[in-house]
Design an enzyme around this catalytic site. Structure first.
Site, PDB file in Angstrom:
ATOM      1  N   TYR A  73       0.839  -1.208   0.000  1.00  0.00           N
ATOM      2  CA  TYR A  73       0.000   0.000   0.000  1.00  0.00           C
ATOM      3  C   TYR A  73       0.876   1.262   0.000  1.00  0.00           C
ATOM      4  O   TYR A  73       0.654   2.192  -0.779  1.00  0.00           O
ATOM      5  CB  TYR A  73      -0.902  -0.040   1.234  1.00  0.00           C
ATOM      6  CG  TYR A  73      -1.803   1.163   1.413  1.00  0.00           C
ATOM      7  CD1 TYR A  73      -2.989   1.285   0.680  1.00  0.00           C
ATOM      8  CD2 TYR A  73      -1.496   2.180   2.313  1.00  0.00           C
ATOM      9  CE1 TYR A  73      -3.825   2.387   0.854  1.00  0.00           C
ATOM     10  CE2 TYR A  73      -2.317   3.270   2.495  1.00  0.00           C
ATOM     11  CZ  TYR A  73      -3.492   3.374   1.768  1.00  0.00           C
ATOM     12  OH  TYR A  73      -4.311   4.470   1.935  1.00  0.00           O
TER      13      TYR A  73
ATOM     14  N   LYS B 239       1.057   4.259  -2.785  1.00  0.00           N
ATOM     15  CA  LYS B 239       0.722   5.664  -2.506  1.00  0.00           C
ATOM     16  C   LYS B 239       1.942   6.576  -2.715  1.00  0.00           C
ATOM     17  O   LYS B 239       1.802   7.728  -3.120  1.00  0.00           O
ATOM     18  CB  LYS B 239       0.156   5.792  -1.092  1.00  0.00           C
ATOM     19  CG  LYS B 239      -1.217   5.118  -0.923  1.00  0.00           C
ATOM     20  CD  LYS B 239      -2.284   5.766  -1.789  1.00  0.00           C
ATOM     21  CE  LYS B 239      -3.675   5.268  -1.438  1.00  0.00           C
ATOM     22  NZ  LYS B 239      -4.744   5.961  -2.195  1.00  0.00           N
TER      23      LYS B 239
HETATM   24  P1  NAD Z   1     -13.722   3.779   1.722  1.00  0.00           P
HETATM   25  O1  NAD Z   1     -13.469   2.313   1.669  1.00  0.00           O
HETATM   26  O2  NAD Z   1     -14.657   4.316   2.755  1.00  0.00           O
HETATM   27  O3  NAD Z   1     -14.217   4.283   0.298  1.00  0.00           O
HETATM   28  C1  NAD Z   1     -13.551   3.894  -0.876  1.00  0.00           C
HETATM   29  C2  NAD Z   1     -14.519   3.934  -2.044  1.00  0.00           C
HETATM   30  O4  NAD Z   1     -13.777   3.568  -3.210  1.00  0.00           O
HETATM   31  C3  NAD Z   1     -15.669   2.923  -1.922  1.00  0.00           C
HETATM   32  O5  NAD Z   1     -16.891   3.541  -2.295  1.00  0.00           O
HETATM   33  C4  NAD Z   1     -15.275   1.806  -2.889  1.00  0.00           C
HETATM   34  O6  NAD Z   1     -16.406   1.137  -3.451  1.00  0.00           O
HETATM   35  C5  NAD Z   1     -14.499   2.585  -3.930  1.00  0.00           C
HETATM   36  N1  NAD Z   1     -13.556   1.733  -4.647  1.00  0.00           N
HETATM   37  C6  NAD Z   1     -12.686   0.827  -4.112  1.00  0.00           C
HETATM   38  N2  NAD Z   1     -12.002   0.228  -5.075  1.00  0.00           N
HETATM   39  C7  NAD Z   1     -12.430   0.745  -6.254  1.00  0.00           C
HETATM   40  C8  NAD Z   1     -12.095   0.510  -7.601  1.00  0.00           C
HETATM   41  N3  NAD Z   1     -11.195  -0.411  -7.945  1.00  0.00           N
HETATM   42  N4  NAD Z   1     -12.736   1.227  -8.547  1.00  0.00           N
HETATM   43  C9  NAD Z   1     -13.666   2.153  -8.220  1.00  0.00           C
HETATM   44  N5  NAD Z   1     -14.028   2.402  -6.954  1.00  0.00           N
HETATM   45  C10 NAD Z   1     -13.420   1.702  -5.987  1.00  0.00           C
HETATM   46  O7  NAD Z   1     -12.270   4.453   1.874  1.00  0.00           O
HETATM   47  P2  NAD Z   1     -11.765   5.908   2.354  1.00  0.00           P
HETATM   48  O8  NAD Z   1     -11.175   5.750   3.703  1.00  0.00           O
HETATM   49  O9  NAD Z   1     -12.789   6.952   2.093  1.00  0.00           O
HETATM   50  O10 NAD Z   1     -10.522   6.080   1.364  1.00  0.00           O
HETATM   51  C11 NAD Z   1     -10.526   6.931   0.244  1.00  0.00           C
HETATM   52  C12 NAD Z   1      -9.095   7.153  -0.212  1.00  0.00           C
HETATM   53  O11 NAD Z   1      -8.338   7.754   0.852  1.00  0.00           O
HETATM   54  C13 NAD Z   1      -8.349   5.860  -0.553  1.00  0.00           C
HETATM   55  O12 NAD Z   1      -7.529   6.084  -1.691  1.00  0.00           O
HETATM   56  C14 NAD Z   1      -7.500   5.606   0.664  1.00  0.00           C
HETATM   57  O13 NAD Z   1      -6.349   4.842   0.363  1.00  0.00           O
HETATM   58  C15 NAD Z   1      -7.156   7.015   1.077  1.00  0.00           C
HETATM   59  N6  NAD Z   1      -6.753   7.149   2.483  1.00  0.00           N
HETATM   60  C16 NAD Z   1      -7.653   7.016   3.501  1.00  0.00           C
HETATM   61  C17 NAD Z   1      -7.240   7.170   4.814  1.00  0.00           C
HETATM   62  C18 NAD Z   1      -8.185   7.072   5.983  1.00  0.00           C
HETATM   63  O14 NAD Z   1      -7.734   7.276   7.125  1.00  0.00           O
HETATM   64  N7  NAD Z   1      -9.457   6.762   5.802  1.00  0.00           N
HETATM   65  C19 NAD Z   1      -5.901   7.451   5.095  1.00  0.00           C
HETATM   66  C20 NAD Z   1      -5.007   7.561   4.038  1.00  0.00           C
HETATM   67  C21 NAD Z   1      -5.452   7.422   2.738  1.00  0.00           C
END
Ligand code: NAD
Length: 250
Positions: free
Chosen positions: A153, A157
């Site tokens: 991961y 990123k």
């Molecule tokens: P989440 O799981 O709540 O939402 C992710 C969304 O992306 C979902 O609706 C899912 O259906 C969609 N998705 C997943 N794979 C997909 C694909 N192959 N094609 C199209 N849609 C797809 O996650 P989140 O926490 O809101 O994360 C959003 C972004 O933020 C991600 O890239 C994640 O890596 C990044 N991020 C989140 C955090 C955190 O603390 N939540 C921290 C660092 C980075």
């Protein structure tokens, strides 16, 4: 600005959902691309109920170039040229380094790196034609600090951060900015899944209380930074890593 078309990938949940709502509220015609059709439709319905213009494009896996291209054609035909792109869809799965399989490594790269690559190639021609565009890539604070059990991961990123910097230099002369927000500890379904599986070694609340701002992030915190980066006023901000992490990384 109002009336311009924005695409938010992974807009059906968590951070992407908040970004989609914020952009729709700010007057962008907003397309919500997501693998999960029901979730995308729910967010689009909510945005329309609040008076925004929104389109759900469900069943789109960002790692599938043909589906991405079809989705952007649909958005363009329905809402007009895509001038704002938020690459937010991503996957996360904890695994000890020696247990990371080729399949998991490849899948992580396909979604977290190839996805933004395909989406940018689909959207950039519209931005070049307009002489204006905004791209925001949602990376991760774990790529700034490292994180155990997340080599795949973190590598993906960190790749997205490098991609952002290189694309920003290439597209700057075309009036297109490219930036990345690396979130840290944002309370979303993804983070709660990690908590449930015991990957956080503590609760979201516990970790939040130890941050300088004394709370976990909210999806709206990321949406606010994103709203700035896609605004007219952010035209001199490009190639930047805009941390939104409650002071976890300085
Ligand atoms: P989440 O799981 O709540 O939402 C992710 C969304 O992306 C979902 O609706 C899912 O259906 C969609 N998705 C997943 N794979 C997909 C694909 N192959 N094609 C199209 N849609 C797809 O996650 P989140 O926490 O809101 O994360 C959003 C972004 O933020 C991600 O890239 C994640 O890596 C990044 N991020 C989140 C955090 C955190 O603390 N939540 C921290 C660092 C980075």
């Amino acid at each position: 600005m109002p009336g311009r078309t924005a695409v938010v990938t992974g807009g059906g949940s968590g951070i992407g959902r908040a970004i989609a709502h914020r952009l729709a509220a700010d007057g962008f015609a907003t397309a919500i691309l997501d693998l999960d059709t029901e979730a995308a439709e729910k967010v689009a319905d909510e945005a329309r109920e609040r008076g925004g213009t929104a389109l759900a494009v469900g069943g789109v896996d960002v790692s599938d170039r043909a589906r991405v291209d079809d989705a952007f054609t649909r958005v363009r035909d329905t809402l007009g040229p895509v001038l704002v792109l938020v690459n937010n869809a991503g996957m996360s799965a904890n695994k000890r380094f020696l247990d990371v399989t080729d399949e998991l490594w490849d899948r992580t790269m396909q979604i977290n790196v190839n996805g933004p690559f395909y989406c940018c190639q689909a959207a950039v021609p519209d931005m070049v034609d307009a002489g204006w565009g905004r791209i925001v890539n949602i990376s991760s604070s774990s790529a700034q600090t490292g994180s155990p059990f997340m080599t795949h991961y973190v590598a993906s990123k960190a790749g997205l951060i490098g991609f952002t910097k290189a694309l920003a230099l290439e597209l700057g002369p075309r009036g297109i900015t490219v930036n990345t927000i690396p979130p840290g500890l944002v309370d979303t379904p993804m983070l709660r899944r990690s908590e449930e599986r015991g990957y956080l070694s503590g609760t979201v609340e516990h970790h939040g209380s130890r941050l300088p701002v004394r709370r976990a992030g909210r999806p709206e915190d990321i949406a606010a930074a994103c709203a700035f980066l896609v605004s007219e006023g952010a035209g001199y901000v490009t190639g930047q890593i805009i941390g939104v992490n409650g002071g976890r990384v300085t």
